[in-house]
Write an enzyme that holds these catalytic residues in place. Structure first.
Site, PDB file in Angstrom:
ATOM      1  N   HIS A  10      -2.134  -7.016   0.843  1.00  0.00           N
ATOM      2  CA  HIS A  10      -2.030  -8.225   0.030  1.00  0.00           C
ATOM      3  C   HIS A  10      -0.742  -9.000   0.333  1.00  0.00           C
ATOM      4  O   HIS A  10       0.257  -8.426   0.792  1.00  0.00           O
ATOM      5  CB  HIS A  10      -2.077  -7.878  -1.462  1.00  0.00           C
ATOM      6  CG  HIS A  10      -0.920  -7.026  -1.926  1.00  0.00           C
ATOM      7  ND1 HIS A  10       0.335  -7.549  -2.193  1.00  0.00           N
ATOM      8  CD2 HIS A  10      -0.831  -5.695  -2.154  1.00  0.00           C
ATOM      9  CE1 HIS A  10       1.142  -6.578  -2.578  1.00  0.00           C
ATOM     10  NE2 HIS A  10       0.463  -5.436  -2.555  1.00  0.00           N
ATOM     11  N   ARG A  61      -3.664  -8.616  -7.210  1.00  0.00           N
ATOM     12  CA  ARG A  61      -2.974  -9.135  -6.021  1.00  0.00           C
ATOM     13  C   ARG A  61      -3.797  -8.903  -4.756  1.00  0.00           C
ATOM     14  O   ARG A  61      -3.794  -9.739  -3.855  1.00  0.00           O
ATOM     15  CB  ARG A  61      -1.570  -8.530  -5.900  1.00  0.00           C
ATOM     16  CG  ARG A  61      -1.489  -7.009  -5.790  1.00  0.00           C
ATOM     17  CD  ARG A  61      -0.040  -6.548  -5.981  1.00  0.00           C
ATOM     18  NE  ARG A  61       0.170  -5.121  -5.802  1.00  0.00           N
ATOM     19  CZ  ARG A  61       0.010  -4.201  -6.747  1.00  0.00           C
ATOM     20  NH1 ARG A  61      -0.398  -4.563  -7.962  1.00  0.00           N
ATOM     21  NH2 ARG A  61       0.255  -2.919  -6.509  1.00  0.00           N
ATOM     22  N   GLU A  88      -3.042   0.825  -4.990  1.00  0.00           N
ATOM     23  CA  GLU A  88      -1.766   1.262  -4.445  1.00  0.00           C
ATOM     24  C   GLU A  88      -1.421   2.662  -4.941  1.00  0.00           C
ATOM     25  O   GLU A  88      -1.978   3.149  -5.946  1.00  0.00           O
ATOM     26  CB  GLU A  88      -0.687   0.241  -4.869  1.00  0.00           C
ATOM     27  CG  GLU A  88       0.744   0.558  -4.453  1.00  0.00           C
ATOM     28  CD  GLU A  88       0.935   0.699  -2.945  1.00  0.00           C
ATOM     29  OE1 GLU A  88       0.366   1.643  -2.354  1.00  0.00           O
ATOM     30  OE2 GLU A  88       1.667  -0.112  -2.358  1.00  0.00           O
TER      31      GLU A  88
END
Length: 206
Positions: A10, A61, A88
């Site tokens: 991202h 994101r 993440e």
């Protein structure tokens, strides 16, 4: 048949800009991050790349980066599959802390171990090894079969979830993948054979 897999980290997020451990928190892209995502789409469009399906995480994101890329290449209606398996790495107790503040609290050496060892997790969080153990079964079950049957697949995700995929695709060790930096908004294009082995790689950050 063209077996194409494109990985994109991202664009810059608000917490990247502030040097904070982000993990599973959900800050938006900065203006720079939006521009990075659009630039990734422009680069892919210039190469004539179009997709059959896209995968992204449960975090905005990455979702926004994916949407901006698809908009730039003229595929805003493409099916996008979102799953937290691609999130993440979870930084646990470090989440939301400035990296300098974390070093003051736990010491430079300890924070370095948490950030740069393969299998030592921060308190309450995941190691890169743990992240890979979450990401790779999902990749093997849902993403790789699409590539192997000839779909052109985009994955817009995060530095560490994508590290796990790069480690798998390139046959890297835990130590080797820790040294691999993935630039924000920079597509990595893999061409695979029908068995999923990498034939060719192009990193558009280079």
């Amino acid at each position: 048949m063209d077996h194409l897999l494109v990985l994109v980290r991202h664009g810059q997020s608000e917490w990247n800009l502030k040097n904070l451990f982000t993990g599973w928190k959900d800050p938006d892209l900065t203006e720079k991050g939006v521009a990075e995502a659009r630039a990734a789409g422009v680069k892919l469009k210039a190469l004539g790349i179009r997709f059959d399906v896209a995968f992204t995480s449960a975090l905005s994101r990455a979702q926004k980066t994916c949407a901006l890329i698809l908009e730039e290449i003229g595929q805003p209606e493409l099916p996008v599959i979102e799953d937290q398996a691609l999130n993440e790495r979870d930084y646990g107790d470090l989440t939301g802390l400035n990296k300098d503040d974390a070093r003051e609290r736990w010491g430079e050496e300890q924070v370095h171990i948490w950030r740069r060892s393969f299998d030592v997790p921060p308190p309450g969080g995941e190691s890169l090894k743990g992240t890979a153990e979450r990401v790779l079964p999902y990749f093997r079950a849902h993403i790789l079969p699409r590539v192997e049957r000839g779909d052109r697949v985009l994955v817009a995700a995060h530095g560490n979830s994508l590290r796990a995929l790069v480690m798998e695709l390139e046959g890297l060790s835990g130590e080797e993948i820790l040294k691999r930096e993935l630039a924000t908004g920079a597509p990595i294009i893999y061409r695979l054979d029908a068995s999923g082995a990498v034939i060719d790689k192009k990193d558009l950050a280079a």
